[in-house]
Design a protein around this motif. Structure first.
Motif, mmCIF file in Angstrom:
data_model
loop_
_atom_site.group_PDB
_atom_site.id
_atom_site.type_symbol
_atom_site.label_atom_id
_atom_site.label_comp_id
_atom_site.label_asym_id
_atom_site.label_seq_id
_atom_site.Cartn_x
_atom_site.Cartn_y
_atom_site.Cartn_z
ATOM 1 N N ARG A 136 1.704 -3.246 4.105
ATOM 2 C CA ARG A 136 1.757 -1.898 4.221
ATOM 3 C C ARG A 136 3.420 -1.360 3.442
ATOM 4 O O ARG A 136 3.207 -1.011 2.387
ATOM 5 C CB ARG A 136 1.992 -1.332 5.619
ATOM 6 N N ARG B 67 0.799 -1.244 0.059
ATOM 7 C CA ARG B 67 0.044 -0.034 -0.043
ATOM 8 C C ARG B 67 0.964 1.148 -0.066
ATOM 9 O O ARG B 67 0.497 2.177 -0.593
ATOM 10 C CB ARG B 67 -1.048 0.067 1.319
ATOM 11 N N HIS B 68 2.298 1.184 0.431
ATOM 12 C CA HIS B 68 2.898 2.464 0.455
ATOM 13 C C HIS B 68 4.339 2.037 0.026
ATOM 14 O O HIS B 68 5.402 1.989 0.924
ATOM 15 C CB HIS B 68 3.196 2.860 1.971
ATOM 16 N N GLU C 41 -2.685 8.539 6.735
ATOM 17 C CA GLU C 41 -3.090 8.410 5.190
ATOM 18 C C GLU C 41 -4.336 7.531 5.072
ATOM 19 O O GLU C 41 -5.060 7.604 4.408
ATOM 20 C CB GLU C 41 -1.681 8.042 4.661
ATOM 21 N N GLU C 42 -3.903 6.216 5.837
ATOM 22 C CA GLU C 42 -4.987 5.191 5.663
ATOM 23 C C GLU C 42 -6.323 5.462 6.076
ATOM 24 O O GLU C 42 -7.349 5.234 5.557
ATOM 25 C CB GLU C 42 -4.519 3.951 6.078
ATOM 26 N N TYR D 160 -11.142 0.924 -0.234
ATOM 27 C CA TYR D 160 -9.791 0.691 0.294
ATOM 28 C C TYR D 160 -9.704 -0.189 1.355
ATOM 29 O O TYR D 160 -8.746 -1.003 1.505
ATOM 30 C CB TYR D 160 -9.519 2.061 0.944
ATOM 31 N N LYS D 161 -10.702 -0.529 2.316
ATOM 32 C CA LYS D 161 -10.571 -1.615 3.120
ATOM 33 C C LYS D 161 -10.692 -3.090 2.650
ATOM 34 O O LYS D 161 -9.655 -3.736 3.101
ATOM 35 C CB LYS D 161 -11.978 -1.651 3.929
ATOM 36 N N MET E 232 1.444 6.687 7.805
ATOM 37 C CA MET E 232 0.673 5.815 7.097
ATOM 38 C C MET E 232 -0.522 5.479 7.802
ATOM 39 O O MET E 232 -1.780 5.504 7.229
ATOM 40 C CB MET E 232 1.400 4.337 7.208
ATOM 41 N N ASN E 233 -0.669 5.610 9.266
ATOM 42 C CA ASN E 233 -1.948 5.460 9.842
ATOM 43 C C ASN E 233 -2.908 6.696 9.684
ATOM 44 O O ASN E 233 -4.057 6.407 9.375
ATOM 45 C CB ASN E 233 -1.854 5.604 11.338
ATOM 46 N N MET F 201 -7.006 -3.325 1.528
ATOM 47 C CA MET F 201 -6.043 -3.309 2.583
ATOM 48 C C MET F 201 -6.084 -4.996 3.046
ATOM 49 O O MET F 201 -4.990 -5.243 3.604
ATOM 50 C CB MET F 201 -6.541 -2.655 3.984
#
Length: 144
Positions: free
Chosen positions: A138, A77-78, A118-119, A129-130, A115-116, A133
């Motif tokens: 990450r 994701r990142h 941003e998510e 998005y969920k 990240m937290n 995930m």
């Protein structure tokens, strides 16, 4: 934008700046060279997958942005954070010092917080998005 967003980016760039100005950018061995090369390849791949017009250093979504799940984003994701951490790890090991180790961990914690933040924004902005995930990690493929 919230002040926290700017603070997180400032810490990230301060850490990068620290490593750039305090040591040699030329790798001292093949292991460090591979880390830095992987960083470059992942970072460039992520930029091309994301498309330049949608990239932002702040934890936010640009108007008209779309959720990217192709390229390295299929697995991570990142990936840009992965690239930054690989580069800084290589630079820290290349010119090891206790201060450098502390700076590396400060940037690592900073990126985890970022990240937290941003998510949460991405979950609110993108309905799928969920689900994304659950299919991706990450920053470390198949691990975290």
């Amino acid at each position: 934008m919230r002040p926290l967003h700017f603070l997180l980016v400032a810490i990230q760039f301060a850490g990068i700046f620290y490593f750039v100005v305090t040591g040699s950018i030329y790798p001292k061995n093949i292991f460090i060279f591979v880390l830095e090369l992987m960083s470059l390849l992942i970072g460039v791949w992520a930029v091309f997958a994301m498309k330049l017009h949608t990239i932002t250093v702040l934890p936010s979504v640009k108007p008209g942005g779309q959720l990217c799940t192709s390229g390295p984003y299929r697995v991570l994701r990142h990936p840009m954070y992965t690239a930054v951490l690989l580069l800084l790890l290589g630079m820290m090991l290349n010119n090891y010092s206790h201060t450098g180790l502390v700076v590396f961990f400060i940037v690592l914690v900073d990126l985890i917080v970022k990240m937290n933040v941003e998510e949460k924004i991405l979950i609110a902005h993108y309905a799928d998005y969920k689900d994304y995930m659950t299919r991706s990690k990450r920053i470390v493929p198949f691990v975290y």
